[in-house]
Structures are given as structure tokens and as C-alpha cells.
Write a protein that holds these residues in place. Sequence first.
Motif, short mmCIF file in Angstrom:
data_model
loop_
_atom_site.label_atom_id
_atom_site.label_comp_id
_atom_site.label_asym_id
_atom_site.label_seq_id
_atom_site.Cartn_x
_atom_site.Cartn_y
_atom_site.Cartn_z
N HIS A 69 0.81 -1.21 0.00
CA HIS A 69 0.00 0.00 0.00
C HIS A 69 0.85 1.27 0.00
O HIS A 69 0.36 2.35 0.35
N GLY A 70 2.12 1.12 -0.38
CA GLY A 70 3.00 2.28 -0.58
C GLY A 70 3.71 2.80 0.66
O GLY A 70 4.24 3.90 0.64
N HIS A 71 3.74 2.01 1.73
CA HIS A 71 4.41 2.45 2.97
C HIS A 71 5.64 1.60 3.20
O HIS A 71 5.54 0.39 3.43
N ASP A 72 6.82 2.22 3.12
CA ASP A 72 8.08 1.50 3.26
C ASP A 72 8.50 1.44 4.73
O ASP A 72 9.17 2.34 5.23
N VAL A 73 8.08 0.37 5.41
CA VAL A 73 8.45 0.15 6.80
C VAL A 73 9.03 -1.25 6.89
O VAL A 73 8.32 -2.24 6.71
N HIS A 74 10.31 -1.34 7.16
CA HIS A 74 11.02 -2.62 7.19
C HIS A 74 10.59 -3.45 8.40
O HIS A 74 10.23 -2.92 9.44
N ARG A 75 10.65 -4.75 8.27
CA ARG A 75 10.26 -5.66 9.36
C ARG A 75 11.09 -5.42 10.62
O ARG A 75 10.58 -5.53 11.74
N LYS A 76 12.37 -5.08 10.45
CA LYS A 76 13.21 -4.82 11.62
C LYS A 76 12.74 -3.57 12.36
O LYS A 76 12.84 -3.49 13.58
N THR A 77 12.24 -2.60 11.62
CA THR A 77 11.71 -1.38 12.23
C THR A 77 10.46 -1.71 13.04
O THR A 77 10.28 -1.20 14.15
N ILE A 78 9.61 -2.56 12.49
CA ILE A 78 8.40 -2.98 13.21
C ILE A 78 8.78 -3.73 14.48
O ILE A 78 8.24 -3.46 15.56
N THR A 79 9.73 -4.65 14.36
CA THR A 79 10.18 -5.42 15.53
C THR A 79 10.76 -4.50 16.59
O THR A 79 10.45 -4.63 17.78
N ARG A 80 11.58 -3.54 16.18
CA ARG A 80 12.20 -2.60 17.12
C ARG A 80 11.11 -1.74 17.78
O ARG A 80 11.15 -1.48 18.98
N HIS A 81 10.10 -1.33 17.01
CA HIS A 81 9.02 -0.52 17.57
C HIS A 81 8.23 -1.32 18.60
O HIS A 81 7.80 -0.77 19.61
N ARG A 82 8.08 -2.59 18.36
CA ARG A 82 7.40 -3.45 19.33
C ARG A 82 8.13 -3.48 20.67
O ARG A 82 7.53 -3.68 21.72
N LEU A 83 9.42 -3.30 20.62
CA LEU A 83 10.26 -3.36 21.83
C LEU A 83 10.48 -1.98 22.44
O LEU A 83 11.38 -1.81 23.27
N ARG A 84 9.66 -1.00 22.04
CA ARG A 84 9.85 0.36 22.60
C ARG A 84 9.77 0.29 24.13
O ARG A 84 8.99 -0.47 24.69
N GLY A 85 10.64 1.05 24.74
CA GLY A 85 10.71 1.03 26.20
C GLY A 85 11.87 0.18 26.71
O GLY A 85 12.32 0.34 27.82
N HIS A 86 12.39 -0.71 25.86
CA HIS A 86 13.56 -1.50 26.22
C HIS A 86 14.77 -0.76 25.71
O HIS A 86 15.01 -0.71 24.50
N LYS A 87 15.53 -0.19 26.60
CA LYS A 87 16.61 0.73 26.22
C LYS A 87 17.60 0.15 25.22
O LYS A 87 18.03 0.84 24.32
N GLU A 88 17.99 -1.08 25.38
CA GLU A 88 19.06 -1.63 24.54
C GLU A 88 18.60 -2.05 23.17
O GLU A 88 19.32 -1.92 22.20
N LYS A 89 17.40 -2.58 23.06
CA LYS A 89 16.95 -3.13 21.79
C LYS A 89 15.76 -2.42 21.19
O LYS A 89 15.45 -2.60 20.03
N GLY A 90 15.07 -1.64 21.98
CA GLY A 90 13.80 -1.09 21.53
C GLY A 90 13.89 0.26 20.86
O GLY A 90 14.90 0.94 20.90
N CYS A 91 12.79 0.62 20.26
CA CYS A 91 12.63 1.91 19.60
C CYS A 91 12.69 3.03 20.63
O CYS A 91 12.21 2.89 21.74
N VAL A 92 13.24 4.14 20.23
CA VAL A 92 13.38 5.28 21.15
C VAL A 92 12.31 6.35 20.94
O VAL A 92 12.30 7.35 21.62
N CYS A 93 11.39 6.08 20.01
CA CYS A 93 10.35 7.09 19.79
C CYS A 93 9.40 7.10 20.98
O CYS A 93 9.26 6.10 21.67
N PRO A 94 8.75 8.23 21.20
CA PRO A 94 7.85 8.33 22.36
C PRO A 94 6.60 7.48 22.22
O PRO A 94 6.18 7.14 21.19
#
Length: 94
Positions: A69-94
Motif C-alpha cells: 500500500h505504498g508504505h516503506d516500513v522494514h520488518r526490523k523497524t516494526i520489531t524494534r518498535h514493538r520493543l519500545r521502552g527496552h533501552k538496549e533493543k527497543g525503539c526510542v520514539c515516544p
Amino acid sequence: MDTIDLTYPKGGHIMTLLDDLANVSKATYLCAVKQLLNSLPKNEAEAIAKAIDDPDTSATALSRVLAKHGHDVHRKTITRHRLRGHKEKGCVCP
């Protein structure tokens, strides 16, 4: 010896470290997932957020659907976003 003019042309005052620090902009990082969610209509954003937060949803499959559907979001980005809140492996977005 030449002197260096450290004054502002309009204000005429010398910038101090505190002046410069007061004008530093805040870093606001938004990962590709958060950028996508912010750009979509509410119902689509909520459905994608629900799929991302569901550990049974494949990050690879979700990435493929988004790409279709025209949205370039890599699987690793999705996985990292799922881990948000985990300082070492997770996404740093709020």
C-alpha cells in the motif's frame, strides 16, 4: 592585533553559553512506524497499531502489506518498535 566582534548586529550583546543553550532545539525522534501512524487516518492508524502490538502478527507479513500500500516500513523497524521502552533493543520514539 585585530579584535573579533562577538556582538549581534541588532542586539549588541555578546552571546553567552547560557544564551546558546536556551536556544537549542529539543530532539524529537519519530521512527518510521510512528511517522506512518501519524500520517494516516485515525481508523487505519489504530488498525496498524493494533497489528504491530499483537505479538502473533508477523513483522515480515505486516511489512509486506504496508509496502503493498505504498508504505516503506522494514520488518526490523516494526520489531524494534514493538520493543519500545527496552533501552538496549527497543525503539526510542515516544
